[in-house]
Design a protein around this motif. Structure first.
Motif, PDB file in Angstrom:
ATOM      1  N   SER A  97       0.762  -1.284  -0.094  1.00 21.55           N
ATOM      2  CA  SER A  97      -0.033   0.066   0.125  1.00 21.55           C
ATOM      3  C   SER A  97       0.859   1.347   0.166  1.00 21.55           C
ATOM      4  CB  SER A  97      -0.918  -0.175   1.028  1.00 21.55           C
ATOM      5  OG  SER A  97      -1.884   1.121   1.309  1.00 21.55           O
ATOM      6  N   GLY A  98       0.760   2.193   0.830  1.00 20.47           N
ATOM      7  CA  GLY A  98       1.366   3.458   1.086  1.00 20.47           C
ATOM      8  C   GLY A  98       0.398   4.663   1.382  1.00 20.47           C
ATOM      9  N   ASP A  99       1.069   5.694   1.354  1.00 19.76           N
ATOM     10  CA  ASP A  99       0.233   6.830   1.593  1.00 19.76           C
ATOM     11  C   ASP A  99       0.959   7.914   0.937  1.00 19.76           C
ATOM     12  OD1 ASP A  99      -1.769   6.436   4.278  1.00 19.76           O
ATOM     13  OD2 ASP A  99       0.252   5.274   4.470  1.00 19.76           O
ATOM     14  N   PHE A 100       0.067   9.336   0.555  1.00 18.00           N
ATOM     15  CA  PHE A 100       0.494  10.536   0.148  1.00 18.00           C
ATOM     16  C   PHE A 100      -0.516  11.568   0.529  1.00 18.00           C
ATOM     17  CE2 PHE A 100      -2.458   9.015  -3.310  1.00 18.00           C
ATOM     18  CZ  PHE A 100      -3.150  10.370  -3.685  1.00 18.00           C
ATOM     19  N   CYS A 101       0.088  12.801   0.606  1.00 15.04           N
ATOM     20  CA  CYS A 101      -0.841  13.869   1.044  1.00 15.04           C
ATOM     21  C   CYS A 101      -0.498  14.971   0.013  1.00 15.04           C
ATOM     22  CB  CYS A 101      -0.354  14.361   2.426  1.00 15.04           C
ATOM     23  SG  CYS A 101       1.167  14.736   2.737  1.00 15.04           S
ATOM     24  N   LEU A 102      -1.362  15.797  -0.459  1.00 18.73           N
ATOM     25  CA  LEU A 102      -1.222  16.847  -1.435  1.00 18.73           C
ATOM     26  C   LEU A 102      -0.950  17.918  -0.675  1.00 18.73           C
ATOM     27  CD1 LEU A 102      -4.394  16.003  -3.693  1.00 18.73           C
ATOM     28  CD2 LEU A 102      -1.941  15.412  -3.945  1.00 18.73           C
ATOM     29  N   PRO A 103      -0.602  18.997  -1.485  1.00 18.47           N
ATOM     30  CA  PRO A 103      -0.319  20.459  -0.924  1.00 18.47           C
ATOM     31  C   PRO A 103      -1.761  20.849  -0.629  1.00 18.47           C
ATOM     32  CG  PRO A 103       0.788  20.185  -2.733  1.00 18.47           C
ATOM     33  CD  PRO A 103       0.206  19.088  -2.785  1.00 18.47           C
ATOM     34  N   GLY A 104      -2.026  21.649   0.736  1.00 19.54           N
ATOM     35  CA  GLY A 104      -3.259  21.745   1.214  1.00 19.54           C
ATOM     36  C   GLY A 104      -3.925  21.021   2.281  1.00 19.54           C
ATOM     37  N   ALA A 105      -3.281  19.895   2.378  1.00 17.63           N
ATOM     38  CA  ALA A 105      -3.311  19.136   3.617  1.00 17.63           C
ATOM     39  C   ALA A 105      -2.623  19.877   4.717  1.00 17.63           C
ATOM     40  CB  ALA A 105      -2.474  17.723   3.486  1.00 17.63           C
ATOM     41  N   THR A 106      -3.755  20.748   5.303  1.00 18.81           N
ATOM     42  CA  THR A 106      -3.119  21.625   6.272  1.00 18.81           C
ATOM     43  C   THR A 106      -3.385  21.240   7.815  1.00 18.81           C
ATOM     44  OG1 THR A 106      -5.387  22.630   6.579  1.00 18.81           O
ATOM     45  CG2 THR A 106      -3.533  23.535   4.714  1.00 18.81           C
ATOM     46  N   GLN A 107      -4.013  20.046   7.925  1.00 16.45           N
ATOM     47  CA  GLN A 107      -4.354  19.342   9.338  1.00 16.45           C
ATOM     48  C   GLN A 107      -3.617  18.357   9.645  1.00 16.45           C
ATOM     49  OE1 GLN A 107      -6.786  20.882  11.125  1.00 16.45           O
ATOM     50  NE2 GLN A 107      -7.115  22.266   9.375  1.00 16.45           N
ATOM     51  N   TYR A 108      -3.265  18.153  10.779  1.00 18.42           N
ATOM     52  CA  TYR A 108      -2.372  16.954  11.365  1.00 18.42           C
ATOM     53  C   TYR A 108      -3.598  15.750  11.319  1.00 18.42           C
ATOM     54  CZ  TYR A 108       1.883  19.686  12.925  1.00 18.42           C
ATOM     55  OH  TYR A 108       2.679  20.391  13.197  1.00 18.42           O
ATOM     56  N   GLN A 109      -2.890  14.587  10.761  1.00 19.66           N
ATOM     57  CA  GLN A 109      -3.592  13.294  10.877  1.00 19.66           C
ATOM     58  C   GLN A 109      -3.613  13.109  12.191  1.00 19.66           C
ATOM     59  OE1 GLN A 109      -2.040  10.053   9.297  1.00 19.66           O
ATOM     60  NE2 GLN A 109      -4.031   9.180   8.652  1.00 19.66           N
ATOM     61  N   PRO A 110      -4.715  12.643  13.127  1.00 19.77           N
ATOM     62  CA  PRO A 110      -4.433  12.050  14.534  1.00 19.77           C
ATOM     63  C   PRO A 110      -3.574  10.943  14.377  1.00 19.77           C
ATOM     64  CG  PRO A 110      -6.744  12.186  13.782  1.00 19.77           C
ATOM     65  CD  PRO A 110      -6.004  12.739  12.763  1.00 19.77           C
ATOM     66  N   LEU A 111      -2.696  10.987  15.967  1.00 21.06           N
ATOM     67  CA  LEU A 111      -2.045   9.889  16.186  1.00 21.06           C
ATOM     68  C   LEU A 111      -2.664   8.568  16.120  1.00 21.06           C
ATOM     69  CD1 LEU A 111       0.237  11.167  19.027  1.00 21.06           C
ATOM     70  CD2 LEU A 111       0.885  10.681  16.424  1.00 21.06           C
ATOM     71  N   HIS A 112      -2.320   7.429  15.545  1.00 19.34           N
ATOM     72  CA  HIS A 112      -3.029   6.218  15.774  1.00 19.34           C
ATOM     73  C   HIS A 112      -1.896   4.908  15.696  1.00 19.34           C
ATOM     74  CE1 HIS A 112      -2.226   7.301  11.372  1.00 19.34           C
ATOM     75  NE2 HIS A 112      -2.203   6.163  11.185  1.00 19.34           N
ATOM     76  N   SER A 113      -2.437   4.025  15.777  1.00 17.55           N
ATOM     77  CA  SER A 113      -1.808   2.480  15.733  1.00 17.55           C
ATOM     78  C   SER A 113      -2.387   1.613  14.596  1.00 17.55           C
ATOM     79  CB  SER A 113      -1.725   2.076  17.025  1.00 17.55           C
ATOM     80  OG  SER A 113      -1.147   0.604  16.799  1.00 17.55           O
ATOM     81  N   ASP A 114      -1.505   1.024  13.776  1.00 16.31           N
ATOM     82  CA  ASP A 114      -2.204   0.421  12.602  1.00 16.31           C
ATOM     83  C   ASP A 114      -2.697  -1.009  12.991  1.00 16.31           C
ATOM     84  OD1 ASP A 114      -1.641   2.133  10.876  1.00 16.31           O
ATOM     85  OD2 ASP A 114      -0.110   1.253  10.205  1.00 16.31           O
ATOM     86  N   THR A 115      -2.676  -1.406  14.153  1.00 16.06           N
ATOM     87  CA  THR A 115      -3.218  -2.555  14.731  1.00 16.06           C
ATOM     88  C   THR A 115      -3.707  -2.602  16.333  1.00 16.06           C
ATOM     89  OG1 THR A 115      -3.181  -4.973  14.945  1.00 16.06           O
ATOM     90  CG2 THR A 115      -1.086  -3.924  15.488  1.00 16.06           C
ATOM     91  N   ARG A 116      -4.645  -3.368  16.839  1.00 15.74           N
ATOM     92  CA  ARG A 116      -4.989  -3.285  18.382  1.00 15.74           C
ATOM     93  C   ARG A 116      -5.550  -4.502  18.861  1.00 15.74           C
ATOM     94  NH1 ARG A 116     -10.555  -0.797  18.662  1.00 15.74           N
ATOM     95  NH2 ARG A 116     -11.358  -0.869  16.344  1.00 15.74           N
TER      96      ARG A 116
END
Length: 216
Positions: A97-116
């Motif tokens: 998979s993977g991730d990307f963010c565009l210019p204009g992503a002005t917010q922080y993504q909340p902290l999280h864990s990928d499993t629980r």
């Protein structure tokens, strides 16, 4: 490298892929990103505004049908490190998979864990753990899986670096919300990191995206 993953929950290694592979990866990511964004005229994202998961945009939750992702299956330094983390070469690929963010992503993504720990079949369908006696958590065990994030371009303080909170892979503390998160955590970004590097991370460690105030 293995010691840092066990201590901090992540490690970054440079020169995992060469310049030719970087170009293949960057081109492949750009092509898929363009297809995704073309379907999202308001740039709402699927991980927050202007923020996207390559896997979350695919019916298979993976991009392994793409040559750029297939190329990453045979990277010797990653194979060596992952084999040492698990103490065996007999590991399996969970997703690509993977991730990307565009210019204009002005917010922080909340902290999280990928499993629980397992909650129910709907919210924790896989890669989770349950102790019926309630004595142990997934955070008391060896890492169930790791993520290898390859960087197709230089990551700087401006273009949305991931923030990783060291040592949280074993923490049972509740993950703070954005309102609760202290400033030092927001500034705990994995940068600078060069194109061609790879970040190996224990998926239990707290992490999140940051604003992309660059123009790319």
């Amino acid at each position: 490298g293995v010691g840092r993953v066990r201590r901090d929950g992540f490690v970054v290694g440079g020169d995992a892929v060469n310049s030719e592979q970087i170009e293949v990866l960057a081109t492949g990511c750009a092509e898929v990103a363009a297809e995704i964004v073309a379907l999202d005229h308001e740039l709402k994202g699927n991980r927050g505004s202007h923020r996207y998961s390559f896997g979350g945009s695919s019916l298979t939750r993976s991009q392994l049908h793409r040559p750029a992702w297939q190329m990453l299956l045979d990277v010797p330094v990653v194979h060596e490190l992952v084999s040492r983390i698990f103490g065996s070469q007999d590991y399996s690929l969970r997703s690509a998979s993977g991730d990307f963010c565009l210019p204009g992503a002005t917010q922080y993504q909340p902290l999280h864990s990928d499993t629980r720990d397992y909650k129910d079949a709907k919210s924790t369908p896989f890669s989770s753990f349950i102790d019926p006696a309630g004595n142990m958590s997934i955070r008391d065990l060896p890492s169930p899986y790791v993520c290898a994030n390859f960087l197709p371009q230089d990551v700087t303080a401006l273009n949305g670096p991931t923030r990783q909170i060291p040592g949280t892979q074993n923490s049972r503390e509740p993950i703070p919300s954005l309102a609760q998160e202290p400033e030092w955590m927001k500034l705990s970004t994995v940068c600078p990191a060069p194109a061609g590097a790879v970040m190996i991370r224990d998926v239990r460690a707290w992490h999140g995206g940051t604003p992309n105030v660059s123009d790319a």
